[in-house]
Write a protein that holds these residues in place. Structure first.
Motif, short mmCIF file in Angstrom:
data_model
loop_
_atom_site.label_atom_id
_atom_site.label_comp_id
_atom_site.label_asym_id
_atom_site.label_seq_id
_atom_site.Cartn_x
_atom_site.Cartn_y
_atom_site.Cartn_z
N SER B 257 0.87 -1.22 -0.07
CA SER B 257 0.19 -0.02 -0.01
C SER B 257 0.91 1.41 -0.18
N LEU B 258 0.08 2.30 -0.69
CA LEU B 258 1.08 3.48 -0.53
C LEU B 258 0.93 4.13 0.88
N ASN B 259 2.00 4.70 1.22
CA ASN B 259 1.93 5.67 2.57
C ASN B 259 3.15 6.70 2.37
N ALA B 260 2.72 7.86 2.15
CA ALA B 260 3.56 8.93 1.64
C ALA B 260 3.34 9.87 3.07
N GLY B 261 3.14 9.44 4.29
CA GLY B 261 2.91 10.12 5.45
C GLY B 261 4.20 11.08 5.75
N THR B 262 5.45 10.23 5.27
CA THR B 262 6.66 10.95 5.72
C THR B 262 7.00 11.82 4.55
N MET B 263 6.12 12.10 3.62
CA MET B 263 6.61 13.31 2.51
C MET B 263 5.57 14.17 2.40
N ILE B 264 4.78 14.27 3.31
CA ILE B 264 3.87 15.56 3.40
C ILE B 264 4.64 16.80 3.14
N VAL B 265 5.67 17.36 3.94
CA VAL B 265 6.38 18.50 3.79
C VAL B 265 6.75 18.76 2.50
N ALA B 266 7.27 17.67 1.91
CA ALA B 266 7.82 17.61 0.33
C ALA B 266 7.05 17.82 -0.45
N LEU B 267 5.57 17.31 -0.16
CA LEU B 267 4.44 17.53 -1.13
C LEU B 267 3.93 18.88 -1.24
N LYS B 268 3.99 19.47 0.14
CA LYS B 268 3.53 21.04 0.23
C LYS B 268 4.64 21.79 -0.55
N GLU B 269 5.84 21.48 -0.67
CA GLU B 269 6.73 22.17 -0.98
C GLU B 269 6.72 22.14 -2.55
N ALA B 270 6.17 21.03 -3.08
CA ALA B 270 6.15 20.67 -4.53
C ALA B 270 4.87 21.30 -5.00
N GLY B 271 4.13 21.96 -4.06
CA GLY B 271 2.98 22.74 -4.52
C GLY B 271 1.53 22.12 -4.41
N ILE B 272 1.37 20.94 -3.94
CA ILE B 272 0.05 20.21 -3.81
C ILE B 272 -0.75 21.04 -2.64
N THR B 273 -1.94 20.90 -3.22
CA THR B 273 -2.99 21.87 -2.43
C THR B 273 -3.77 20.66 -1.37
N ALA B 274 -4.02 19.61 -1.98
CA ALA B 274 -4.69 18.68 -0.92
C ALA B 274 -4.19 17.06 -1.03
N LEU B 275 -4.32 16.52 0.06
CA LEU B 275 -3.87 15.24 0.26
C LEU B 275 -4.77 14.05 0.21
N LYS B 276 -4.76 13.11 -0.43
CA LYS B 276 -6.12 12.33 -0.62
C LYS B 276 -5.76 10.86 0.11
N ILE B 277 -6.71 10.45 0.71
CA ILE B 277 -6.60 9.00 1.36
C ILE B 277 -7.57 8.31 0.60
N GLU B 278 -6.67 7.11 0.03
CA GLU B 278 -7.79 6.06 -0.79
C GLU B 278 -8.44 5.20 0.40
N GLY B 279 -9.57 4.55 -0.16
CA GLY B 279 -10.48 3.58 0.66
C GLY B 279 -11.73 3.58 0.84
N ARG B 280 -12.57 3.94 -0.07
CA ARG B 280 -13.96 4.12 -0.15
C ARG B 280 -14.52 2.82 0.32
N GLN B 281 -14.00 1.64 0.02
CA GLN B 281 -14.57 0.40 0.40
C GLN B 281 -14.12 0.07 1.88
N ARG B 282 -13.40 0.62 2.47
CA ARG B 282 -12.85 0.14 3.88
C ARG B 282 -13.88 0.77 4.74
N GLY B 283 -13.78 0.24 6.19
CA GLY B 283 -14.86 0.42 6.90
C GLY B 283 -14.79 1.57 7.86
N LYS B 284 -15.52 1.84 8.92
CA LYS B 284 -15.46 3.04 9.83
C LYS B 284 -13.87 3.32 10.53
N GLY B 285 -13.72 1.89 11.09
CA GLY B 285 -12.77 1.68 11.86
C GLY B 285 -11.55 2.23 11.18
N TYR B 286 -11.32 1.70 9.93
CA TYR B 286 -9.99 2.05 9.13
C TYR B 286 -10.04 3.57 8.77
#
Lengths: 182, 333
Positions: B257-286
């Motif tokens: 699975s993708l986990n870019a949690g350690t790259m949030i600062v880098a993504l912001k510096e790269a000009g990203i406006t929004a961060l998306k989490i995948e998983g519409r099939q996953r449950g409430k707990g997840y």
């Protein structure tokens, strides 16, 4: 994640529970489900065509299982015995405390399945639909018992607290696979 | 476009209960879809009726969150009305944005609902200034969800060349790197995520117990076999284990699975406006757990602090229990 085996009922609990002990549960759960369907029909609407499917819910640490047709106000729950072949569209198997955890949302059904704590055979589509319907239902024990207000809250606290204690007792009483291997 | 404002955390919801869980856990925006072919997660028992959508949007707005409605499959030739209706319904429900990939849907939105934000779905696979420029000029899209094929450096270069917001996936399942163009599921089942909204439709999936092993099949094809006690997976062709050249292995893609949690600062510096989490099939707990973890990480990044260490927290929730930063960090380059 703890696997399902670790959450099975202790052996002594299984020994003192005769198979016929589950028989009264059939009519009781039938009435509960039908009552729930009258109060919250949208849960059953989410099941679509699979509300007519026969789900075998098989708690592997109990001497009996349940055959459930979740057809709204015509829902039927029958207690069945493993000695008899029960025709079903899908079978879901796992320790009773794990299955109840999935029902009330404490445990993640996906993770339990992928870690093999519960097993599923038969029509996968029916299982996926049931899982999604249960996920959205946010069922509490009081929903199934038809209780509201303070009485409902009291029932929820008591039953969920009891289940939590039972899970901890079961986890403590059952040696883990690792312990057995050592 | 170089983002300077606070990054938005966009979270998945497959059911109304999960929408409420995501909002409560700190989502800035929730994305979800209707229970039909217009939605790329068209699984049975999942998704929203129009009434549920309107209620969910009211709930989200009441808690300061937005709702983005995904109408992100490709309309059937000769039968585009369901897609137009879904777009109209989303607007009537007061959606904050519609996420679309199909040119017919984008055009319908641009012509009939110009006041509603239009986000270009990842299914459009727009990854160049020219492609994005076309969607901006033709349909006035306000945001582009980037395909998961770009490194952070490439995203930075792209953002400096375009005048539209960009959104990047940071957590969840990974598809093979052909956003919007994967037909593997169609070969086996006749249904695909891009046209029918469903990859490996559950009616084609079976788990068969034989001897000591469990075999996962898709439309009769064996996708993988699991020994007792070993973790199982949902059988998609891209993550199947096959024999080729005398070896058994994952031919298309490892189940990570993708986990870019350690790259949030880098993504912001790269000009990203929004961060998306995948998983519409996953449950409430997840959803609750992942959203809470990313909420903390994004807030820390916005305050200029080191990114919260979330890899360990979320490893148990990842498919196959293994994680990757995907294309964002291409060390081999």
């Amino acid at each position: 994640m703890r696997d399902g085996e670790e959450m099975s009922l202790p052996a002594f609990a299984r020994r003192i529970l005769p198979p016929f002990a589950g028989l009264p549960l059939g009519p009781f759960l039938t009435l509960s489900l039908r009552s729930l369907a009258r109060r919250r029909p949208q849960i059953f609407e989410r099941l679509g065509e699979h509300r007519h499917a026969r789900y075998l819910i098989d708690p592997t640490d109990l001497p009996f299982a349940f055959c459930v047709v979740p057809d709204g106000t015509s829902a039927v729950v029958r207690v069945v015995f493993r000695s008899a072949e029960t025709p079903c569209d899908v079978a879901i198997r796992g320790p009773i405390l794990v299955l109840l955890g999935v029902l009330e949302g404490t445990l993640d059904g996906d993770a339990l399945f992928f870690h093999r704590a519960i097993s599923v055979t038969g029509k996968t589509e029916a299982v996926v639909t049931l899982r999604n319907a249960i996920e959205d239902a946010e069922l509490r024990p009081s929903d199934l018992l038809g209780l509201t207000g303070a009485l409902g809250r009291f029932a929820d606290a008591g039953i969920l607290g009891g289940l939590d204690v039972a899970r901890r007792v079961a986890t403590t009483a059952t040696p883990t696979r690792r312990e057995v291997e050592i | 476009m170089t983002a300077q404002q606070r990054m938005e955390l966009v979270c998945p919801a497959g059911t109304p209960a999960t929408l409420r869980a995501a909002v409560t856990a700190g989502a800035d925006a929730v994305y979800c879809g209707f229970s039909d072919d217009t939605n790329a997660r068209n699984f049975p028992g999942l998704n929203f009726s129009p009434r549920e959508m309107a209620e969910g949007i009211r709930f989200a707005h009441g808690h300061g969150s937005k709702v983005l409605v995904a109408i992100n499959t490709f309309a059937r030739a000769g039968d585009t009305d369901p897609w137009r209706r879904a777009a109209d319904t989303a607007v009537a429900c007061d959606a904050d944005a519609v996420i679309a990939a199909d040119i017919a849907v984008l055009d319908h939105m641009a012509q009939n609902h110009p006041k509603t934000r239009l986000h270009l779905s990842v299914q459009a696979a727009a990854a160049t200034p020219e492609a994005i420029g076309f969607y901006l000029e033709a349909f006035a899209v306000r945001r582009v969800v980037l395909p998961r094929v770009l490194s952070v450096q490439e995203i930075k270069a792209l953002n400096s060349a375009i005048a539209v917001e960009t959104e990047a996936f940071v957590f969840g399942g990974l598809c093979v790197m052909m956003e919007g163009r994967c037909h593997l599921s169609s070969y086996a089942t006749g249904r695909s995520p891009n046209l029918n909204g469903v990859c490996s439709p559950p009616e084609a999936v079976s788990y068969d117990e034989s001897g000591q092993a469990t075999t996962a099949r898709l439309a009769g094809f064996t996708i993988d076999r699991y020994d007792p006690g070993s973790p199982a997976g949902y059988p998609t062709l891209c993550k199947g284990r096959f024999t080729a050249g005398g070896k058994i292995g994952y031919l298309f893609e490892d189940p990570v699975s993708l986990n870019a949690g350690t790259m949030i600062v880098a993504l912001k510096e790269a000009g990203i406006t929004a961060l998306k989490i995948e998983g519409r099939q996953r449950g409430k707990g997840y959803v609750s757990e992942v959203v809470r973890a990313f909420r903390r990480a994004v807030d820390a990044a916005e305050l200029g602090r080191d990114s919260v260490e979330i890899e360990g927290i979320l490893a148990a929730l990842s498919e196959g229990g293994r994680q990757t930063t995907g294309a964002y960090r291409k060390t081999w380059r």
